[in-house]
Design a protein around this motif. Structure first.
Motif, PDB file in Angstrom:
ATOM      1  N   LYS A 218     -27.200  44.557  17.921  1.00 31.20           N
ATOM      2  CA  LYS A 218     -28.044  45.078  19.017  1.00 31.20           C
ATOM      3  C   LYS A 218     -29.482  45.279  18.519  1.00 31.20           C
ATOM      4  O   LYS A 218     -30.452  44.873  19.177  1.00 31.20           O
ATOM      5  N   ALA A 219     -29.594  45.917  17.354  1.00 30.52           N
ATOM      6  CA  ALA A 219     -30.928  46.141  16.785  1.00 30.52           C
ATOM      7  C   ALA A 219     -31.630  44.804  16.549  1.00 30.52           C
ATOM      8  O   ALA A 219     -32.806  44.638  16.888  1.00 30.52           O
ATOM      9  N   ALA A 220     -30.896  43.834  16.001  1.00 32.34           N
ATOM     10  CA  ALA A 220     -31.494  42.514  15.731  1.00 32.34           C
ATOM     11  C   ALA A 220     -31.981  41.870  17.026  1.00 32.34           C
ATOM     12  O   ALA A 220     -33.052  41.266  17.070  1.00 32.34           O
ATOM     13  N   SER A 221     -31.210  42.033  18.085  1.00 32.06           N
ATOM     14  CA  SER A 221     -31.568  41.375  19.351  1.00 32.06           C
ATOM     15  C   SER A 221     -32.924  41.872  19.865  1.00 32.06           C
ATOM     16  O   SER A 221     -33.644  41.147  20.540  1.00 32.06           O
ATOM     17  N   LEU A 222     -33.263  43.111  19.528  1.00 31.80           N
ATOM     18  CA  LEU A 222     -34.528  43.679  20.007  1.00 31.80           C
ATOM     19  C   LEU A 222     -35.733  43.054  19.314  1.00 31.80           C
ATOM     20  O   LEU A 222     -36.862  43.202  19.762  1.00 31.80           O
ATOM     21  N   TYR A 223     -35.496  42.391  18.208  1.00 31.56           N
ATOM     22  CA  TYR A 223     -36.590  41.786  17.425  1.00 31.56           C
ATOM     23  C   TYR A 223     -36.498  40.261  17.415  1.00 31.56           C
ATOM     24  O   TYR A 223     -37.176  39.610  16.641  1.00 31.56           O
ATOM     25  N   SER A 224     -35.658  39.697  18.281  1.00 29.12           N
ATOM     26  CA  SER A 224     -35.375  38.256  18.224  1.00 29.12           C
ATOM     27  C   SER A 224     -36.022  37.503  19.379  1.00 29.12           C
ATOM     28  O   SER A 224     -36.041  37.981  20.507  1.00 29.12           O
ATOM     29  N   LYS A 225     -36.490  36.296  19.071  1.00 24.83           N
ATOM     30  CA  LYS A 225     -37.024  35.412  20.117  1.00 24.83           C
ATOM     31  C   LYS A 225     -35.922  34.534  20.692  1.00 24.83           C
ATOM     32  O   LYS A 225     -36.151  33.804  21.646  1.00 24.83           O
ATOM     33  N   ILE A 226     -34.757  34.527  20.045  1.00 23.48           N
ATOM     34  CA  ILE A 226     -33.659  33.636  20.471  1.00 23.48           C
ATOM     35  C   ILE A 226     -32.430  34.487  20.823  1.00 23.48           C
ATOM     36  O   ILE A 226     -32.336  35.645  20.401  1.00 23.48           O
ATOM     37  N   PRO A 227     -31.482  33.936  21.581  1.00 21.79           N
ATOM     38  CA  PRO A 227     -30.278  34.721  21.902  1.00 21.79           C
ATOM     39  C   PRO A 227     -29.532  35.147  20.636  1.00 21.79           C
ATOM     40  O   PRO A 227     -29.384  34.351  19.701  1.00 21.79           O
ATOM     41  N   VAL A 228     -29.094  36.400  20.630  1.00 21.71           N
ATOM     42  CA  VAL A 228     -28.284  36.934  19.525  1.00 21.71           C
ATOM     43  C   VAL A 228     -26.895  37.241  20.068  1.00 21.71           C
ATOM     44  O   VAL A 228     -26.758  37.897  21.109  1.00 21.71           O
TER      45      VAL A 228
ATOM     46  N   ALA B  39     -34.200  28.615  14.264  1.00 21.45           N
ATOM     47  CA  ALA B  39     -32.988  28.203  15.006  1.00 21.45           C
ATOM     48  C   ALA B  39     -33.163  28.509  16.491  1.00 21.45           C
ATOM     49  O   ALA B  39     -34.143  29.139  16.913  1.00 21.45           O
ATOM     50  N   ASP B  40     -32.203  28.052  17.288  1.00 19.46           N
ATOM     51  CA  ASP B  40     -32.266  28.255  18.748  1.00 19.46           C
ATOM     52  C   ASP B  40     -31.359  29.388  19.214  1.00 19.46           C
ATOM     53  O   ASP B  40     -31.528  29.909  20.321  1.00 19.46           O
ATOM     54  N   ILE B  41     -30.370  29.736  18.399  1.00 21.92           N
ATOM     55  CA  ILE B  41     -29.423  30.788  18.789  1.00 21.92           C
ATOM     56  C   ILE B  41     -28.807  31.354  17.511  1.00 21.92           C
ATOM     57  O   ILE B  41     -28.633  30.615  16.528  1.00 21.92           O
ATOM     58  N   ALA B  42     -28.524  32.662  17.509  1.00 18.74           N
ATOM     59  CA  ALA B  42     -28.021  33.326  16.299  1.00 18.74           C
ATOM     60  C   ALA B  42     -26.709  34.048  16.586  1.00 18.74           C
ATOM     61  O   ALA B  42     -26.533  34.628  17.665  1.00 18.74           O
ATOM     62  N   VAL B  43     -25.816  33.998  15.614  1.00 17.90           N
ATOM     63  CA  VAL B  43     -24.571  34.773  15.673  1.00 17.90           C
ATOM     64  C   VAL B  43     -24.585  35.710  14.487  1.00 17.90           C
ATOM     65  O   VAL B  43     -24.782  35.254  13.350  1.00 17.90           O
ATOM     66  N   MET B  44     -24.410  37.001  14.727  1.00 20.06           N
ATOM     67  CA  MET B  44     -24.473  37.978  13.635  1.00 20.06           C
ATOM     68  C   MET B  44     -23.232  38.852  13.592  1.00 20.06           C
ATOM     69  O   MET B  44     -22.842  39.445  14.595  1.00 20.06           O
ATOM     70  N   ARG B  45     -22.621  38.932  12.407  1.00 20.97           N
ATOM     71  CA  ARG B  45     -21.596  39.957  12.144  1.00 20.97           C
ATOM     72  C   ARG B  45     -22.181  40.914  11.125  1.00 20.97           C
ATOM     73  O   ARG B  45     -22.766  40.487  10.127  1.00 20.97           O
TER      74      ARG B  45
ATOM     75  N   ASN C 275     -25.334  38.265   0.015  1.00 19.78           N
ATOM     76  CA  ASN C 275     -25.905  38.263  -1.330  1.00 19.78           C
ATOM     77  C   ASN C 275     -26.530  36.923  -1.702  1.00 19.78           C
ATOM     78  O   ASN C 275     -27.240  36.823  -2.698  1.00 19.78           O
ATOM     79  N   SER C 276     -26.247  35.899  -0.897  1.00 20.25           N
ATOM     80  CA  SER C 276     -26.893  34.609  -1.148  1.00 20.25           C
ATOM     81  C   SER C 276     -28.181  34.486  -0.327  1.00 20.25           C
ATOM     82  O   SER C 276     -28.802  33.425  -0.303  1.00 20.25           O
ATOM     83  N   SER C 277     -28.561  35.547   0.374  1.00 20.06           N
ATOM     84  CA  SER C 277     -29.789  35.535   1.175  1.00 20.06           C
ATOM     85  C   SER C 277     -30.743  36.607   0.624  1.00 20.06           C
ATOM     86  O   SER C 277     -30.392  37.335  -0.317  1.00 20.06           O
ATOM     87  N   SER C 278     -31.896  36.732   1.245  1.00 21.21           N
ATOM     88  CA  SER C 278     -32.867  37.737   0.754  1.00 21.21           C
ATOM     89  C   SER C 278     -32.457  39.164   1.077  1.00 21.21           C
ATOM     90  O   SER C 278     -33.165  40.118   0.716  1.00 21.21           O
ATOM     91  N   THR C 279     -31.313  39.333   1.729  1.00 24.16           N
ATOM     92  CA  THR C 279     -30.721  40.675   1.866  1.00 24.16           C
ATOM     93  C   THR C 279     -30.547  41.279   0.471  1.00 24.16           C
ATOM     94  O   THR C 279     -30.753  42.482   0.276  1.00 24.16           O
ATOM     95  N   ALA C 280     -30.173  40.419  -0.482  1.00 25.98           N
ATOM     96  CA  ALA C 280     -29.952  40.898  -1.858  1.00 25.98           C
ATOM     97  C   ALA C 280     -31.236  41.442  -2.475  1.00 25.98           C
ATOM     98  O   ALA C 280     -31.194  42.210  -3.432  1.00 25.98           O
ATOM     99  N   LYS C 281     -32.400  41.039  -1.913  1.00 23.37           N
ATOM    100  CA  LYS C 281     -33.679  41.558  -2.436  1.00 23.37           C
ATOM    101  C   LYS C 281     -34.164  42.756  -1.632  1.00 23.37           C
ATOM    102  O   LYS C 281     -35.268  43.248  -1.835  1.00 23.37           O
ATOM    103  N   GLY C 282     -33.356  43.159  -0.640  1.00 23.89           N
ATOM    104  CA  GLY C 282     -33.704  44.357   0.133  1.00 23.89           C
ATOM    105  C   GLY C 282     -34.252  44.081   1.521  1.00 23.89           C
ATOM    106  O   GLY C 282     -34.701  45.008   2.193  1.00 23.89           O
ATOM    107  N   GLU C 283     -34.243  42.812   1.967  1.00 23.06           N
ATOM    108  CA  GLU C 283     -34.760  42.537   3.321  1.00 23.06           C
ATOM    109  C   GLU C 283     -33.827  43.136   4.362  1.00 23.06           C
ATOM    110  O   GLU C 283     -32.598  43.019   4.254  1.00 23.06           O
ATOM    111  N   ASN C 284     -34.399  43.749   5.396  1.00 17.35           N
ATOM    112  CA  ASN C 284     -33.551  44.339   6.445  1.00 17.35           C
ATOM    113  C   ASN C 284     -33.267  43.314   7.544  1.00 17.35           C
ATOM    114  O   ASN C 284     -33.916  42.269   7.629  1.00 17.35           O
ATOM    115  N   ILE C 285     -32.290  43.650   8.421  1.00 20.81           N
ATOM    116  CA  ILE C 285     -31.872  42.664   9.443  1.00 20.81           C
ATOM    117  C   ILE C 285     -32.967  42.426  10.480  1.00 20.81           C
ATOM    118  O   ILE C 285     -32.996  41.372  11.107  1.00 20.81           O
ATOM    119  N   LEU C 286     -33.861  43.374  10.642  1.00 22.05           N
ATOM    120  CA  LEU C 286     -34.919  43.216  11.647  1.00 22.05           C
ATOM    121  C   LEU C 286     -35.896  42.130  11.206  1.00 22.05           C
ATOM    122  O   LEU C 286     -36.316  41.283  12.009  1.00 22.05           O
TER     123      LEU C 286
END
Ligand code: CP
Length: 365
Positions: A112-122, A98-104, A77-88
């Protein structure tokens, strides 16, 4: 194509790669100073759409101890997710920062879905009730340090086996090692999902059995892996109230356990392990949580290609959602990310017996 690898499933690394990862964690523990600047200039982004203490803090501590920097959020809720942005879209944006991302994420298959749209390791830091591969790295590292091996072990797994993503990942990872077997301990309502049991049956008949109580199982296992009954996963809170105290480990029950047995727990615990058990030398769960930071230091170094040989000249495709596993079928799991993100294409993996399994959430078609 860019050089990028992700950690989405506990089996994404080979057994040899896992051993390399654990060996580096050993070296980091012995000589942390040697690694304290190795991530100089690197940035880790932590995208936590669900609460966490151990996973987020241990990843952040890991990056800081390697000399890198961190950014991210612990409340969507402190990110643009609160405005409706999707994880992709979110991952497309942060993979430029960033150079690497960790997602819960609470939805199965989200990372998995995010990794398909990422330029960096997820890195999947837990996706709903599905998988939690970095917890499994922590678990395996702790088992290896206690037994000196990861094979020929009987693993009792107790508690919320239905929604417990740590238990699903642990079974997937440990069943790859020679002659391991499992004892699943839970009330009927929280049984291990069929897709996990079917996966074991496909590998080897008789690899697991099921009990309803700790007392029945504790005398025959090398490892007792306790888990919390997760209130947040229940649609029906009356059902949670009925089952929440089904399996509680006490000092009296520990008297029935072998001397060499260890007790693990991914934590947090609620009341499934009585605090008096903490004094037992077989209780290893706090050590397990600390190991998590060193294992994650090693993981960050591997995925950032700072170990010299992890990528080994191999190039991994980015956005491989254009590959042949795409199907016209629709995943029937309402908690699967494909039923929440319309832009995603369906992907299934086929087995020899004709079974098709959703590539995002593991559900059988
Ligand atoms: N084991 C684990 O995932 O703990 P957290 O939820 O605190 O990260």
């Amino acid at each position: 194509m860019l050089k990028v690898r992700h950690l989405i499933e506990p089996t994404d690394f080979t057994i040899k790669e896992l051993e390399d990862l654990f060996s580096l964690a050993d070296l980091i523990i012995k000589n942390p100073k040697k690694y304290s600047r190795i991530c100089d200039g690197k940035i880790l982004v932590t995208l936590f759409y669900e609460p966490s203490t151990r996973t987020r803090f241990s990843f952040e501590a890991a990056m800081m101890r390697l000399g890198g920097n961190i950014l991210g959020f612990s409340d969507p809720n402190s990110s643009s997710t609160a405005k409706g942005e999707n994880i992709l879209d979110t991952i497309r944006i942060v993979s430029g920062y960033a150079d690497i991302a960790v997602m819960r994420h609470p939805i199965e298959g989200g990372p998995k879905a995010a990794s398909l749209y990422s330029k960096i390791p997820v890195i999947n830091a837990g996706d709903g009730g599905h998988q939690h591969p970095t917890q499994t790295l922590t678990d395996l590292y702790t088992i290896r340090s206690k037994f000196g091996r990861l094979d020929n072990l009987k693993i009792g797994i107790c508690g919320d086996l239905k929604y417990g993503r740590t238990t699903h990942s642990l079974v997937k990872a440990m069943s790859r090692y020679e002659n391991n077997s499992f004892v699943f301990i839970s009330p009927e309502e929280l049984k291990m999902p069929k897709y996990i049991c079917d996966g074991l049956d496909r590998q080897r008949e008789g690899q697991y059995k099921e009990y309803r109580t700790i007392e029945e199982a504790i005398g025959e296992v090398d490892i007792l892996y306790m888990t919390r009954v997760q209130r947040e996963r229940f649609a029906d809170l009356d059902e949670y109230e009925r089952v929440k105290d089904s399996c509680i480990l006490t000092v009296d029950k520990m008297k029935l356990a072998p001397e060499h047995m260890i007790v693990l727990h991914p934590l947090p615990r609620v009341n499934e392990i009585h605090p008096d058990v903490d004094e037992d030398k077989r209780a290893c769960y706090f050590e397990q949580a600390e190991n998590g930071m060193y294992v994650r230091m090693s993981l960050l170094m591997h995925l950032l290609d700072l170990t010299g040989d992890f990528y080994n000249g191999k190039v991994f495709a980015v956005n491989d959602h254009m590959t042949s596993v795409i199907e016209m079928d629709t995943c029937k799991n309402p908690k699967c990310i494909t039923n929440h993100e319309p832009a995603l294409r369906q992907r299934f993996n086929s087995f020899g017996d004709g079974t098709k399994v959703c590539d995002y959430c593991g559900a059988v078609l």
